[in-house]
Design an enzyme around this catalytic site. Structure first.
Site, PDB file in Angstrom:
ATOM      1  N   ASP B  16       0.893  -1.358  -0.152  1.00 37.28           N
ATOM      2  CA  ASP B  16       0.005   0.091   0.043  1.00 37.28           C
ATOM      3  C   ASP B  16       0.920   1.302   0.008  1.00 37.28           C
ATOM      4  O   ASP B  16       0.658   2.259  -0.691  1.00 37.28           O
ATOM      5  CB  ASP B  16      -0.997   0.101   1.290  1.00 37.28           C
ATOM      6  CG  ASP B  16      -2.125   1.132   1.119  1.00 37.28           C
ATOM      7  OD1 ASP B  16      -2.198   1.574  -0.010  1.00 37.28           O
ATOM      8  OD2 ASP B  16      -2.738   1.205   1.987  1.00 37.28           O
ATOM      9  N   HIS B 208      -5.872   5.234   7.814  1.00 38.53           N
ATOM     10  CA  HIS B 208      -5.184   6.246   7.187  1.00 38.53           C
ATOM     11  C   HIS B 208      -5.301   7.435   8.380  1.00 38.53           C
ATOM     12  O   HIS B 208      -5.957   7.556   9.102  1.00 38.53           O
ATOM     13  CB  HIS B 208      -5.498   6.533   5.890  1.00 38.53           C
ATOM     14  CG  HIS B 208      -5.171   5.443   4.827  1.00 38.53           C
ATOM     15  ND1 HIS B 208      -4.166   5.911   4.004  1.00 38.53           N
ATOM     16  CD2 HIS B 208      -5.516   4.438   4.674  1.00 38.53           C
ATOM     17  CE1 HIS B 208      -4.171   4.681   3.166  1.00 38.53           C
ATOM     18  NE2 HIS B 208      -4.831   3.832   3.428  1.00 38.53           N
ATOM     19  N   CYS B 239      -4.201   6.581  -1.703  1.00 38.51           N
ATOM     20  CA  CYS B 239      -5.250   5.835  -2.463  1.00 38.51           C
ATOM     21  C   CYS B 239      -5.315   6.724  -3.498  1.00 38.51           C
ATOM     22  O   CYS B 239      -5.943   7.829  -3.527  1.00 38.51           O
ATOM     23  CB  CYS B 239      -6.437   5.386  -2.022  1.00 38.51           C
ATOM     24  SG  CYS B 239      -7.759   4.692  -3.159  1.00 38.51           S
TER      25      CYS B 239
END
Lengths: 299, 299
Positions: B16, B208, B239
């Site tokens: 990620d 997050h 993202c």
């Protein structure tokens, strides 16, 4: 999760936030900031420190600020008082509350106030007696209540000793300050419960965000019913005698969190950000609050 | 405050964290990062996403990374699987766990995976059936489980629907992702309890830090017994289909918090910072973790 219905936010930007800035704001600029804060719905503001101007030139206009702030609008103004002389300067201007501050750490008190904690507390006994005579409420603040940059972790019993000394003088409230910004939620819970138990007084919190844990600590405090928190617009602040300490937890981040938790603050978040942007412009460097960055992303 | 005795941290930086960086790291650099993470004591690492290289060139070497990581040291490697094709690429390389991801928000799933949530879940049913046949554990991850940049706050019942679909397929765990970084501690508590109740499965969290609340959310989750969290070294991440979202909560900040709370992680914080500094150098821009800034101040 148990949450109080109502929380009081004491805005300390004009005092703790501005005191260590390289730029010295004019009295007019400080008053404009205070005006913007009031327009946003802030109702408690620490507006000045009555410290000798030689030590803190940013606060040299303490009398002028306190004399100029708008009265009669339901806003309460508090001022920081480091000693008897400071009280004598402030009292004629009738602040709504005074804050005395003594460190839990001996070495931090020596660095911050150039005297021992015993000497500070002895002088505050006179200050609090005068304030009671003058019907001025007093918060007894304890700096480095969690960690000290010189002494490390501060014992709960040491903090309780200082808090009990304040209680014996007759202060209305104990404010625990995480001056270094190193507290964790478990530590907050333990210390707040212990100080409440030993003094019987309400306890408020003054958090800095050095380790990024200020908001987590704040939630832990809400969970045990703490209802008053200091915060600083834009996350301004620090401590000249606390090397590496970051700013105060940002008022706009605290308000965002409280509103998300369903706790009404009566504060207009957009107007609060106007105040943050105004002071960011005045100090001339980027401030570190989450809302200043993400208010456009997260509503 | 009730705290679990042990917490599992799944490092997601190599997946990620790196997937949206402008710089594409070489397989060797990724493996060096993974090596530093293991040396620091990390024992669970999400190492790659088996997404089509056209969509995510940073992950084009997924097979090479998974083939190169050191085995037999007690480290578990997981990989993100967006579809059947991804599973077919990954399975022969025997990851220790696979992660499938479907958004709770229809619009985010469309943006992220170019298909409806119904289509994603139908394909994951085949993926999970294959994984069960192959004896590979599966985490069912739910992106935008709290807030969506397009749809706003996501209802608890919507998230439970997706979680129940995963449970019916036979996944081992539900991972709730706050993709936008907008969750608050009360929301975390409410959603985790509801998903646990509706599925009977363990629930982990992927946070997050856009609003600065990730660590406060993490403490709220600990308090209801959540024992597994994703985190990303240096706070890398974001993202591409979540405009304005900040990085993942930083592994080093999570470890600092857990250790402060008395929860042993088995992780060496100094070595973890070595890994953070290494990846910061590779990506070529400052990373946003508190520990990278304050480790010298707060010990």
């Amino acid at each position: 999760m148990s949450l109080p219905a109502r929380v009081r936010i004491t805005e300390v930007g004009p005092r703790d936030g501005l005191q260590n800035e390289a730029v010295i704001l004019s009295t007019e600029q400080k008053c404009q900031l205070i005006k913007l804060l009031i327009e946003a719905g802030i109702r408690e503001i620490e507006v000045a420190a009555f410290v000798h101007p030689r030590w803190m030139p940013t606060m040299a206009d303490a009398e002028a600020v306190l004399a100029a702030v708008p009265r009669g609008q339901g806003v309460r103004y508090s001022v920081l008082i480091p000693n008897l002389k400071g009280y004598q300067r402030a009292a004629p201007l009738r602040p709504d509350e005074i804050v005395v501050v003594c460190s839990a750490s001996e070495r931090h008190n020596q660095a911050n106030l150039n005297r021992s904690t015993t000497e500070s507390l002895a002088e505050f006994q006179q200050v609090v007696a005068l304030a009671r005579h003058d019907h001025l409420p007093v918060r007894g603040a304890i700096a480095t209540a969690f960690w000290c940059p010189y002494e490390g972790r501060i014992s709960v019993s040491r903090v309780c000793d200082v808090a009990e000394a304040y209680a014996a003088m007759g202060v209305q409230e104990i404010a625990l300050a995480d001056t270094l910004g190193a507290a964790d939620p478990r530590h907050v819970r333990e210390l707040v419960l212990a100080v409440r138990e030993s003094t019987g007084l309400p306890v408020s919190l003054h958090l800095h965000n050095t380790a990024g844990l200020a908001l987590a600590c704040l939630v832990a405090a809400l969970d045990i019913g703490v209802e008053r928190f200091d915060a600083s617009i834009g996350g301004l602040g620090g401590c000249p005698y606390c090397p590496g300490a970051a700013g105060n937890v940002a008022t706009e981040d605290v308000v965002f969190l409280l509103e998300r938790l369903g706790i009404q603050t009566g504060i207009d978040q957009a107007k609060l950000l106007d105040a943050a942007r105004y002071v960011q412009m005045l100090v001339g460097h980027p401030l570190h609050s989450y809302r200043l960055v993400t208010a456009g992303t997260i509503v």
